[in-house]
Structure formats: structure tokens, C-alpha cells
Design a protein around this motif. Structure first.
Motif, PDB file in Angstrom:
ATOM      1  N   LYS A   3       0.836  -1.206   0.000  1.00  0.00           N
ATOM      2  CA  LYS A   3       0.000   0.000   0.000  1.00  0.00           C
ATOM      3  C   LYS A   3       0.867   1.251   0.000  1.00  0.00           C
ATOM      4  O   LYS A   3       0.569   2.227  -0.686  1.00  0.00           O
ATOM      5  CB  LYS A   3      -0.932   0.022   1.213  1.00  0.00           C
ATOM      6  N   LEU A   4       1.926   1.229   0.800  1.00  0.00           N
ATOM      7  CA  LEU A   4       2.839   2.371   0.843  1.00  0.00           C
ATOM      8  C   LEU A   4       3.460   2.603  -0.524  1.00  0.00           C
ATOM      9  O   LEU A   4       3.518   3.743  -0.995  1.00  0.00           O
ATOM     10  CB  LEU A   4       3.933   2.161   1.893  1.00  0.00           C
ATOM     11  N   MET A   5       3.919   1.544  -1.162  1.00  0.00           N
ATOM     12  CA  MET A   5       4.540   1.697  -2.480  1.00  0.00           C
ATOM     13  C   MET A   5       3.547   2.266  -3.494  1.00  0.00           C
ATOM     14  O   MET A   5       3.925   3.068  -4.342  1.00  0.00           O
ATOM     15  CB  MET A   5       5.127   0.365  -2.952  1.00  0.00           C
ATOM     16  N   GLU A   6       2.282   1.873  -3.383  1.00  0.00           N
ATOM     17  CA  GLU A   6       1.254   2.439  -4.259  1.00  0.00           C
ATOM     18  C   GLU A   6       1.104   3.931  -4.023  1.00  0.00           C
ATOM     19  O   GLU A   6       1.009   4.713  -4.985  1.00  0.00           O
ATOM     20  CB  GLU A   6      -0.086   1.746  -4.026  1.00  0.00           C
ATOM     21  N   ILE A   7       1.086   4.343  -2.761  1.00  0.00           N
ATOM     22  CA  ILE A   7       0.963   5.760  -2.417  1.00  0.00           C
ATOM     23  C   ILE A   7       2.150   6.540  -2.979  1.00  0.00           C
ATOM     24  O   ILE A   7       1.980   7.591  -3.596  1.00  0.00           O
ATOM     25  CB  ILE A   7       0.874   5.939  -0.885  1.00  0.00           C
ATOM     26  N   LEU A   8       3.343   6.028  -2.759  1.00  0.00           N
ATOM     27  CA  LEU A   8       4.550   6.717  -3.224  1.00  0.00           C
ATOM     28  C   LEU A   8       4.587   6.811  -4.741  1.00  0.00           C
ATOM     29  O   LEU A   8       4.893   7.871  -5.302  1.00  0.00           O
ATOM     30  CB  LEU A   8       5.796   5.996  -2.704  1.00  0.00           C
ATOM     31  N   THR A   9       4.268   5.723  -5.401  1.00  0.00           N
ATOM     32  CA  THR A   9       4.292   5.702  -6.867  1.00  0.00           C
ATOM     33  C   THR A   9       3.229   6.625  -7.450  1.00  0.00           C
ATOM     34  O   THR A   9       3.467   7.275  -8.467  1.00  0.00           O
ATOM     35  CB  THR A   9       4.108   4.261  -7.380  1.00  0.00           C
ATOM     36  N   GLU A  10       2.083   6.693  -6.800  1.00  0.00           N
ATOM     37  CA  GLU A  10       1.032   7.585  -7.268  1.00  0.00           C
ATOM     38  C   GLU A  10       1.457   9.045  -7.109  1.00  0.00           C
ATOM     39  O   GLU A  10       1.201   9.871  -7.981  1.00  0.00           O
ATOM     40  CB  GLU A  10      -0.251   7.336  -6.482  1.00  0.00           C
ATOM     41  N   ALA A  11       2.136   9.344  -6.003  1.00  0.00           N
ATOM     42  CA  ALA A  11       2.588  10.717  -5.753  1.00  0.00           C
ATOM     43  C   ALA A  11       3.710  11.123  -6.700  1.00  0.00           C
ATOM     44  O   ALA A  11       3.739  12.255  -7.189  1.00  0.00           O
ATOM     45  CB  ALA A  11       3.045  10.868  -4.307  1.00  0.00           C
ATOM     46  N   ARG A  12       4.624  10.200  -6.961  1.00  0.00           N
ATOM     47  CA  ARG A  12       5.785  10.497  -7.827  1.00  0.00           C
ATOM     48  C   ARG A  12       6.092   9.295  -8.719  1.00  0.00           C
ATOM     49  O   ARG A  12       7.005   8.510  -8.447  1.00  0.00           O
ATOM     50  CB  ARG A  12       7.001  10.827  -6.960  1.00  0.00           C
ATOM     51  N   PRO A  13       5.335   9.124  -9.801  1.00  0.00           N
ATOM     52  CA  PRO A  13       5.543   7.963 -10.683  1.00  0.00           C
ATOM     53  C   PRO A  13       6.905   7.954 -11.369  1.00  0.00           C
ATOM     54  O   PRO A  13       7.321   6.922 -11.894  1.00  0.00           O
ATOM     55  CB  PRO A  13       4.403   8.079 -11.701  1.00  0.00           C
ATOM     56  N   ASP A  14       7.615   9.067 -11.338  1.00  0.00           N
ATOM     57  CA  ASP A  14       8.914   9.168 -11.993  1.00  0.00           C
ATOM     58  C   ASP A  14      10.052   8.584 -11.157  1.00  0.00           C
ATOM     59  O   ASP A  14      11.177   8.477 -11.640  1.00  0.00           O
ATOM     60  CB  ASP A  14       9.224  10.634 -12.305  1.00  0.00           C
ATOM     61  N   THR A  36       1.505  15.588   0.545  1.00  0.00           N
ATOM     62  CA  THR A  36       0.641  14.687  -0.214  1.00  0.00           C
ATOM     63  C   THR A  36       0.786  13.251   0.290  1.00  0.00           C
ATOM     64  O   THR A  36      -0.210  12.561   0.543  1.00  0.00           O
ATOM     65  CB  THR A  36       0.979  14.752  -1.717  1.00  0.00           C
ATOM     66  N   ILE A  37       2.014  12.800   0.433  1.00  0.00           N
ATOM     67  CA  ILE A  37       2.288  11.432   0.865  1.00  0.00           C
ATOM     68  C   ILE A  37       1.780  11.194   2.284  1.00  0.00           C
ATOM     69  O   ILE A  37       1.119  10.188   2.553  1.00  0.00           O
ATOM     70  CB  ILE A  37       3.798  11.123   0.739  1.00  0.00           C
TER      71      ILE A  37
END
Length: 76
Positions: A3-14, A36-37
């Protein structure tokens, strides 16, 4: 952690959060990213991260952020 990785990737997909270890120290994440995170983390994990825990060492890597989340979840 997924879930954390999803949050991080959504915030900064780059970014590849599995490899970064100096997200704050190297100015990779800015204050808007952190807000945001943290907001998403608080919502998804039903916790409330205190301002005192918003320090660079707690947000330099995904594993450091996960440790903060675990701390709050264990306090519930």
C-alpha cells in the motif's frame, strides 16, 4: 508495504522508491510531495503522523517511511 509503495508511486511515478535512500537529503521530494504522501498515509492506514515525526530520517526511503507507519499502527 505494498500500500505504501502504491501511495509513493502515485505521488511520484517518476521515481523508483525501491532504490532511493536519500529522498529528502538529496531534495528529491519537496514539501508538497511530503504533505501529499503523509495525507495519503494517514488516510489509508488510519493513523495520524505527528509533526514531530516529519524529519528527514523518517522520509529518506520507503523503508524509513514504513517504519514510521509501523510505529503508529503498533500504538493503536
Amino acid at each position: 508495504m505494498d500500500k505504501l509503495m502504491e501511495i509513493l508511486t502515485e505521488a511520484r511515478p517518476d521515481l523508483d522508491f525501491t532504490k532511493e535512500t536519500k529522498l529528502i537529503d538529496d531534495d528529491i521530494l519537496d514539501s508538497f510531495d511530503i504533505i501529499t504522501i503523509v495525507g495519503e498515509i494517514n488516510s489509508v492506514f488510519d493513523i495520524n503522523i505527528n509533526v514531530g515525526d516529519l524529519v528527514p530520517e523518517n522520509f529518506n526511503s520507503a523503508s524509513a517511511i514504513w517504519q514510521v507507519i509501523q510505529k503508529y499502527m503498533n500504538e493503536q
